[in-house]
Write a protein that holds these residues in place. Sequence first.
Motif, PDB file in Angstrom:
ATOM      1  N   GLU A  93       0.786  -1.443   0.063  1.00 16.30           N
ATOM      2  CA  GLU A  93      -0.591  -0.106   0.148  1.00 16.30           C
ATOM      3  C   GLU A  93       0.549   0.664   0.049  1.00 16.30           C
ATOM      4  O   GLU A  93       0.696   1.915  -0.928  1.00 16.30           O
ATOM      5  CB  GLU A  93      -0.996  -0.040   1.164  1.00 16.30           C
ATOM      6  CG  GLU A  93      -1.788  -0.944   1.146  1.00 16.30           C
ATOM      7  CD  GLU A  93      -2.445  -1.368   0.039  1.00 16.30           C
ATOM      8  OE1 GLU A  93      -3.522   0.100   0.525  1.00 16.30           O
ATOM      9  OE2 GLU A  93      -3.162  -2.569  -0.625  1.00 16.30           O
ATOM     10  N   LEU A  94       1.835   0.850   1.241  1.00 16.19           N
ATOM     11  CA  LEU A  94       2.854   2.082   0.579  1.00 16.19           C
ATOM     12  C   LEU A  94       3.293   2.471  -0.359  1.00 16.19           C
ATOM     13  O   LEU A  94       3.682   3.851  -0.684  1.00 16.19           O
ATOM     14  CB  LEU A  94       3.860   2.278   2.069  1.00 16.19           C
ATOM     15  CG  LEU A  94       3.445   2.336   3.682  1.00 16.19           C
ATOM     16  CD1 LEU A  94       4.596   2.077   4.559  1.00 16.19           C
ATOM     17  CD2 LEU A  94       2.955   4.242   3.453  1.00 16.19           C
ATOM     18  N   GLN A  95       4.197   1.713  -0.813  1.00 12.19           N
ATOM     19  CA  GLN A  95       4.294   1.644  -2.346  1.00 12.19           C
ATOM     20  C   GLN A  95       2.986   2.436  -3.576  1.00 12.19           C
ATOM     21  O   GLN A  95       4.272   2.943  -4.239  1.00 12.19           O
ATOM     22  CB  GLN A  95       5.410   0.315  -2.543  1.00 12.19           C
ATOM     23  CG  GLN A  95       6.736  -0.308  -1.632  1.00 12.19           C
ATOM     24  CD  GLN A  95       6.961  -1.696  -2.202  1.00 12.19           C
ATOM     25  OE1 GLN A  95       7.037  -2.079  -3.428  1.00 12.19           O
ATOM     26  NE2 GLN A  95       8.208  -1.878  -1.688  1.00 12.19           N
ATOM     27  N   ILE A  96       2.166   2.164  -3.619  1.00 13.99           N
ATOM     28  CA  ILE A  96       1.353   2.760  -4.293  1.00 13.99           C
ATOM     29  C   ILE A  96       1.408   3.971  -4.135  1.00 13.99           C
ATOM     30  O   ILE A  96       1.264   4.840  -5.330  1.00 13.99           O
ATOM     31  CB  ILE A  96       0.050   2.027  -4.509  1.00 13.99           C
ATOM     32  CG1 ILE A  96       0.744  -0.137  -4.449  1.00 13.99           C
ATOM     33  CG2 ILE A  96      -0.625   2.752  -5.451  1.00 13.99           C
ATOM     34  CD1 ILE A  96      -0.922  -0.628  -4.341  1.00 13.99           C
ATOM     35  N   LEU A  97       1.492   4.541  -2.784  1.00 16.88           N
ATOM     36  CA  LEU A  97       1.321   6.659  -2.330  1.00 16.88           C
ATOM     37  C   LEU A  97       2.609   6.591  -3.391  1.00 16.88           C
ATOM     38  O   LEU A  97       2.385   7.474  -3.805  1.00 16.88           O
ATOM     39  CB  LEU A  97       1.161   6.318  -1.068  1.00 16.88           C
ATOM     40  CG  LEU A  97      -0.206   5.922  -0.248  1.00 16.88           C
ATOM     41  CD1 LEU A  97      -0.311   6.210   1.116  1.00 16.88           C
ATOM     42  CD2 LEU A  97      -1.255   6.786  -1.125  1.00 16.88           C
ATOM     43  N   ALA A  98       3.875   5.682  -2.704  1.00 17.53           N
ATOM     44  CA  ALA A  98       5.177   5.906  -3.061  1.00 17.53           C
ATOM     45  C   ALA A  98       5.292   6.610  -4.612  1.00 17.53           C
ATOM     46  O   ALA A  98       5.509   7.513  -4.968  1.00 17.53           O
ATOM     47  CB  ALA A  98       6.312   5.517  -2.641  1.00 17.53           C
ATOM     48  N   TYR A  99       4.276   5.723  -5.235  1.00 17.88           N
ATOM     49  CA  TYR A  99       4.868   5.863  -6.671  1.00 17.88           C
ATOM     50  C   TYR A  99       3.759   7.255  -7.626  1.00 17.88           C
ATOM     51  O   TYR A  99       4.553   8.077  -8.155  1.00 17.88           O
ATOM     52  CB  TYR A  99       3.672   4.955  -7.706  1.00 17.88           C
ATOM     53  CG  TYR A  99       3.256   5.359  -9.009  1.00 17.88           C
ATOM     54  CD1 TYR A  99       4.594   4.652  -9.844  1.00 17.88           C
ATOM     55  CD2 TYR A  99       2.115   5.298  -9.266  1.00 17.88           C
ATOM     56  CE1 TYR A  99       4.586   4.912 -11.367  1.00 17.88           C
ATOM     57  CE2 TYR A  99       1.929   4.885 -10.643  1.00 17.88           C
ATOM     58  CZ  TYR A  99       3.096   4.897 -12.071  1.00 17.88           C
ATOM     59  OH  TYR A  99       2.963   5.740 -13.228  1.00 17.88           O
ATOM     60  N   HIS A 100       2.166   7.128  -6.669  1.00 19.77           N
ATOM     61  CA  HIS A 100       1.605   8.208  -7.440  1.00 19.77           C
ATOM     62  C   HIS A 100       2.301  10.255  -6.749  1.00 19.77           C
ATOM     63  O   HIS A 100       2.498  10.788  -7.142  1.00 19.77           O
ATOM     64  CB  HIS A 100       0.555   8.298  -7.090  1.00 19.77           C
ATOM     65  CG  HIS A 100      -0.646   6.826  -6.941  1.00 19.77           C
ATOM     66  ND1 HIS A 100      -0.751   7.187  -8.775  1.00 19.77           N
ATOM     67  CD2 HIS A 100      -1.074   6.679  -6.766  1.00 19.77           C
ATOM     68  CE1 HIS A 100      -1.233   6.465  -8.817  1.00 19.77           C
ATOM     69  NE2 HIS A 100      -2.020   5.734  -8.032  1.00 19.77           N
ATOM     70  N   GLU A 101       3.119   9.574  -5.107  1.00 19.38           N
ATOM     71  CA  GLU A 101       3.716  10.593  -4.630  1.00 19.38           C
ATOM     72  C   GLU A 101       4.923  11.385  -5.667  1.00 19.38           C
ATOM     73  O   GLU A 101       4.856  12.289  -6.303  1.00 19.38           O
ATOM     74  CB  GLU A 101       4.146  10.494  -3.633  1.00 19.38           C
ATOM     75  CG  GLU A 101       4.797  11.460  -2.353  1.00 19.38           C
ATOM     76  CD  GLU A 101       2.920  12.807  -2.551  1.00 19.38           C
ATOM     77  OE1 GLU A 101       2.324  12.513  -1.867  1.00 19.38           O
ATOM     78  OE2 GLU A 101       3.735  13.708  -2.534  1.00 19.38           O
ATOM     79  N   GLN A 102       5.859  10.128  -6.065  1.00 24.88           N
ATOM     80  CA  GLN A 102       6.556  10.510  -7.073  1.00 24.88           C
ATOM     81  C   GLN A 102       5.988  10.853  -8.539  1.00 24.88           C
ATOM     82  O   GLN A 102       6.867  12.174  -8.295  1.00 24.88           O
ATOM     83  CB  GLN A 102       7.364   9.092  -7.306  1.00 24.88           C
ATOM     84  CG  GLN A 102       8.319   9.933  -8.236  1.00 24.88           C
ATOM     85  CD  GLN A 102       9.224   8.071  -8.938  1.00 24.88           C
ATOM     86  OE1 GLN A 102       8.094   8.021  -9.465  1.00 24.88           O
ATOM     87  NE2 GLN A 102       9.998   7.965  -8.589  1.00 24.88           N
ATOM     88  N   ARG A 103       5.124  10.811  -9.425  1.00 27.56           N
ATOM     89  CA  ARG A 103       4.281  11.580  -9.885  1.00 27.56           C
ATOM     90  C   ARG A 103       4.307  12.871  -9.794  1.00 27.56           C
ATOM     91  O   ARG A 103       4.672  13.686 -10.603  1.00 27.56           O
ATOM     92  CB  ARG A 103       3.795  10.602 -10.524  1.00 27.56           C
ATOM     93  CG  ARG A 103       3.667   9.349 -10.961  1.00 27.56           C
ATOM     94  CD  ARG A 103       2.885   8.922 -11.675  1.00 27.56           C
ATOM     95  NE  ARG A 103       3.909   8.837 -13.118  1.00 27.56           N
ATOM     96  CZ  ARG A 103       3.361   8.941 -14.727  1.00 27.56           C
ATOM     97  NH1 ARG A 103       1.852   9.255 -14.891  1.00 27.56           N
ATOM     98  NH2 ARG A 103       3.347   9.403 -15.790  1.00 27.56           N
ATOM     99  N   LYS A 104       3.690  13.525  -8.780  1.00 29.00           N
ATOM    100  CA  LYS A 104       3.083  14.150  -8.250  1.00 29.00           C
ATOM    101  C   LYS A 104       4.024  15.424  -8.424  1.00 29.00           C
ATOM    102  O   LYS A 104       4.308  16.652  -9.070  1.00 29.00           O
ATOM    103  CB  LYS A 104       2.394  14.068  -6.947  1.00 29.00           C
ATOM    104  CG  LYS A 104       0.839  13.892  -7.295  1.00 29.00           C
ATOM    105  CD  LYS A 104       0.276  13.783  -5.484  1.00 29.00           C
ATOM    106  CE  LYS A 104      -0.538  12.591  -5.058  1.00 29.00           C
ATOM    107  NZ  LYS A 104      -0.820  13.029  -4.160  1.00 29.00           N
ATOM    108  N   ALA A 105       4.649  14.489  -7.986  1.00 36.06           N
ATOM    109  CA  ALA A 105       6.364  15.553  -6.795  1.00 36.06           C
ATOM    110  C   ALA A 105       6.601  15.746  -8.436  1.00 36.06           C
ATOM    111  O   ALA A 105       8.034  16.456  -8.741  1.00 36.06           O
ATOM    112  CB  ALA A 105       7.735  15.426  -6.505  1.00 36.06           C
TER     113      ALA A 105
END
Lengths: 273, 273
Positions: free
Chosen positions: B235-247
């Motif tokens: 779950e965290l890694q999925i969040l990280a993916y989206h967070e990275q894209r936002k950044a």
Amino acid sequence: MARPGPAHKRHTQPHTQGGTSLSRVPVRERAVTTRTSTDGARDIPEATVARLPVYLRALVTLADQGTTTCSSEELATAAGVNSAKLRKDLSYLGSYGTRGVGYDVEYLRYQIARQIGVTQDWPVVIVGIGNLGHALANFSGFRSRGFRVVALLDADEHRHGETVAGVDVRPFDDLDRMVREHGVAIGVIATPAAAAQDVADRMVACGIRSILNFAPIVLAVPDDVDVRKVDLSIELQILAYHEQRKANGADAVVPSVVPESVEQGSTARGGAA
Amino acid sequence: MARPGPAHKRHTQPHTQGGTSLSRVPVRERAVTTRTSTDGARDIPEATVARLPVYLRALVTLADQGTTTCSSEELATAAGVNSAKLRKDLSYLGSYGTRGVGYDVEYLRYQIARQIGVTQDWPVVIVGIGNLGHALANFSGFRSRGFRVVALLDADEHRHGETVAGVDVRPFDDLDRMVREHGVAIGVIATPAAAAQDVADRMVACGIRSILNFAPIVLAVPDDVDVRKVDLSIELQILAYHEQRKANGADAVVPSVVPESVEQGSTARGGAA
DNA sequence: GCCGATTTGTTCCCGCGTTCACAAGGCTCT
DNA sequence: AGAGCCTTGTGAACGCGGGAACAAATCGGC
């Protein structure tokens, strides 16, 4: 309540499948196209993104076993998917395999980690240090998989000063400072349901845009905030539904089926791990 | 390993979306048709089943607030879905609303609970009483949502005799007896990854056909066993993916993508592990 | 008793995700 | 170098789920 008319600033996000929900933004789109970086991975389907961490874990396991190369079939088995799906998933992030040979485990592992964004650590804050919060703070998978717990917060002052997994439990009001000091981008909510919405509001106010929510409640957040939900009782209820159907289909009810039980191969460990 | 040819007795189940996986049986089908009970709910789509618990919770909340009737719009908002989807979902289990009026909260609540199968308690066994196991055993949502923890098991004898949430911690070997005595149909695995497969094997041997797995590993089980997976780091890694894209999309926060450094051969001991 | 307002239940359509099947490409052996 | 074999990567078909729009049905008022 719940007029259909006016558009609220915050809205309850739609659910996707499988017990976890993710609010995606269908509107903004933002024609980035050529702004990601070096690779050509613009839009990876959500379903694929959800499986990448599974592949990553399988690759780490294979690497630990000394495997240097693997076929899509092997990796798929280890990850619990079929090989066609695996290959299509991987194709979204580029051509990292070699036809006739397979994938280099280390190389593919790095590529997936890079895509997910876990080549460096993400600072994470956990709010709500009860039983679950303790378990989460102590979870070793955090540090080993690209995340670092930088702050533990709780509204209950009796818990302040306690140290869990090497991190001090602080007042919830320190949230803003912690987020600023450590550049926290991901927040974990492990509070009771009653407090969860307030915590989420504060997190959003601090600039956190990715939330992992363990509280059994539907959070209302702005459109650009991702919320993933982990809900124990929902998972159990889904199991109960299927269990009930099995019971109804075969014999009567609950008392289960012990009789011929042990015919299964038992210790016949499969291919994976 | 993992030839496509021979059909194994057990296989690794395919993943569905959203971080939880469920092994469904596409083969057996079994033309039950008229054997469920009184209602005409034969096959409810999996996506709908996953949302029913959410509706149920929303209804309980509404009932607690004193609401006796609600429209699909209200309930949908409370559940975080849109009303069309809600109505379609409910239509799979029958016509329990009144046109022009809405739904009777109590009545609909009971109907959904009945469909899910949580009108009576399901006995549950938890294996692995570490931090997470403690948290799960203490989780109040168990008893209040149709489940009862009847046994806590752990292989570590130092934990035996301890009482958590009013239940004694027993040796793992008591599994078979506990399952038989209490008619356990659902097992929860909260052990380290290394032990999870063994635990699952034993559970299956005891006749358990529904497993909720918290260990970060893909379990191999027979076709007729349902496994749902809750995996924090995924779950965290999925969040990280989206967070990275936002950044990446907006500013250039977070050191982000490492150059193009790693090419094929290199050891690339990247982030994870 | 009839009409309008309201909300459900359902149908239709579209897009995503999964799967099959095959072409493209690389390795090995002769 | 060429042939044969193996595995990846992908194009196309298919089925499921989501969303909008509409028909059916119930209530309340006149």
